[in-house]
Design an enzyme around this catalytic site. Sequence first.
Site, short mmCIF file in Angstrom:
data_model
loop_
_atom_site.label_atom_id
_atom_site.label_comp_id
_atom_site.label_asym_id
_atom_site.label_seq_id
_atom_site.Cartn_x
_atom_site.Cartn_y
_atom_site.Cartn_z
N ASP A 1 12.56 22.86 37.97
CA ASP A 1 11.59 21.82 37.62
C ASP A 1 12.23 20.85 36.63
OD1 ASP A 1 9.53 22.83 39.19
OD2 ASP A 1 8.85 24.19 37.61
N LYS B 1 10.01 13.95 31.21
CA LYS B 1 9.69 13.33 29.91
C LYS B 1 10.45 14.01 28.79
CE LYS B 1 5.06 11.97 31.22
NZ LYS B 1 3.71 12.47 31.40
N ARG C 1 14.28 22.98 50.32
CA ARG C 1 13.24 21.95 50.49
C ARG C 1 13.39 20.84 49.46
NH1 ARG C 1 8.28 23.78 52.91
NH2 ARG C 1 6.93 22.65 51.47
C1 LIG Z 1 11.42 22.15 41.92
S1 LIG Z 1 11.06 23.73 42.53
C2 LIG Z 1 12.51 24.13 43.49
C3 LIG Z 1 12.29 25.25 44.46
C4 LIG Z 1 13.51 25.67 45.28
N1 LIG Z 1 14.52 26.30 44.45
C5 LIG Z 1 14.09 24.52 46.04
O1 LIG Z 1 15.22 24.11 45.72
O2 LIG Z 1 13.43 24.04 46.98
C6 LIG Z 1 11.29 24.76 41.09
C7 LIG Z 1 10.64 26.11 41.21
O3 LIG Z 1 10.97 26.91 40.08
C8 LIG Z 1 9.86 27.72 39.78
N2 LIG Z 1 9.98 28.16 38.37
C9 LIG Z 1 9.80 27.42 37.27
N3 LIG Z 1 9.99 28.15 36.16
C10 LIG Z 1 10.30 29.41 36.58
C11 LIG Z 1 10.58 30.64 35.91
N4 LIG Z 1 10.56 30.71 34.59
N5 LIG Z 1 10.86 31.71 36.66
C12 LIG Z 1 10.87 31.64 37.99
N6 LIG Z 1 10.61 30.52 38.69
C13 LIG Z 1 10.32 29.41 37.99
C14 LIG Z 1 8.66 26.83 40.04
O4 LIG Z 1 7.48 27.56 40.28
C15 LIG Z 1 9.12 26.04 41.27
O5 LIG Z 1 8.70 26.62 42.48
#
Ligand SMILES: C[S@@+](CC[C@H](N)C(=O)[O-])C[C@H]1O[C@@H](n2cnc3c(N)ncnc32)[C@H](O)[C@@H]1O
Length: 231
Positions: free
Chosen positions: A142, A146, A212
């Site tokens: 993520d 900001k 994705r």
């Molecule tokens: C922007 S998405 C990318 C998903 C995937 N890796 C891709 O490349 O399509 C980031 C993902 O990281 C997960 N995420 C965020 N913080 C996390 C954490 N502390 N532990 C595990 N997953 C986390 C979020 O729920 C989200 O689905």
Amino acid sequence: MSDFDPTPAHRNFYGRRHGKTLRQSQKGYLAEDLGTLRPRGITVQDNPGRSPIDPAAIFGDDRPLWLEIGFGGGEHMVAMAARYPQAGIIGCEPFINGVAMLLGKIRAAGVTNVSVHPGDARDLMDVLPDGAIARAFLNYPDPWPKARHHRRRFVTPEHLLPLHRVMAPGAEFRVATDIPDYMRQTLEEVPRAGFALLAEGPEPWDDWHSTRYEQKALRAGRVPHYATFRR
Ligand SMILES: C[S@@+](CC[C@H](N)C(=O)[O-])C[C@H]1O[C@@H](n2cnc3c(N)ncnc32)[C@H](O)[C@@H]1O
């Protein structure tokens, strides 16, 4: 609160846990498959004292354990599991719609070397002993664009120091992102947490399987960037 609230530890998580209504088939995957695919000892329900778990118990042998943090829809995780059947891959993802997507892909691919924690990677790191993880992947974390939210990024000491502890000396940590400022922070913070930078640039790894979020980034004209670190 839904009837499925997987994350045990009470800590801040700023991302989404739920998206649009799950399809009936996806509800079925969660109900039928997650129970056997979850690593034991992560939740407060089955490990109230949060004591360290035996990593060999996850797959029942001493295979190398790999960790994917935030697997999203699971396309990279399932591709890696199929490509490296000798490894055991543990995926952590709090977004339950993503977990349901992964479970569908696991069924379709028939891979058996995966374990799924439907929650925060920190929950797993809390209970892993030192040096348990032989490789870790952070794909398109993520971005929190900001400035006041940068401290929510995964590449902060709150996450990187436990990751460093649970990784084995010499183990590889891979990060992919399309956000230049995220890569800037990664290149600053990951070495600060004790990892050595091995390589970084626009060329993916030979065994890279696009995700994705990478496809979204490419459609929007953003440029993927990859970095490899050694613990
Ligand atoms: C922007 S998405 C990318 C998903 C995937 N890796 C891709 O490349 O399509 C980031 C993902 O990281 C997960 N995420 C965020 N913080 C996390 C954490 N502390 N532990 C595990 N997953 C986390 C979020 O729920 C989200 O689905």
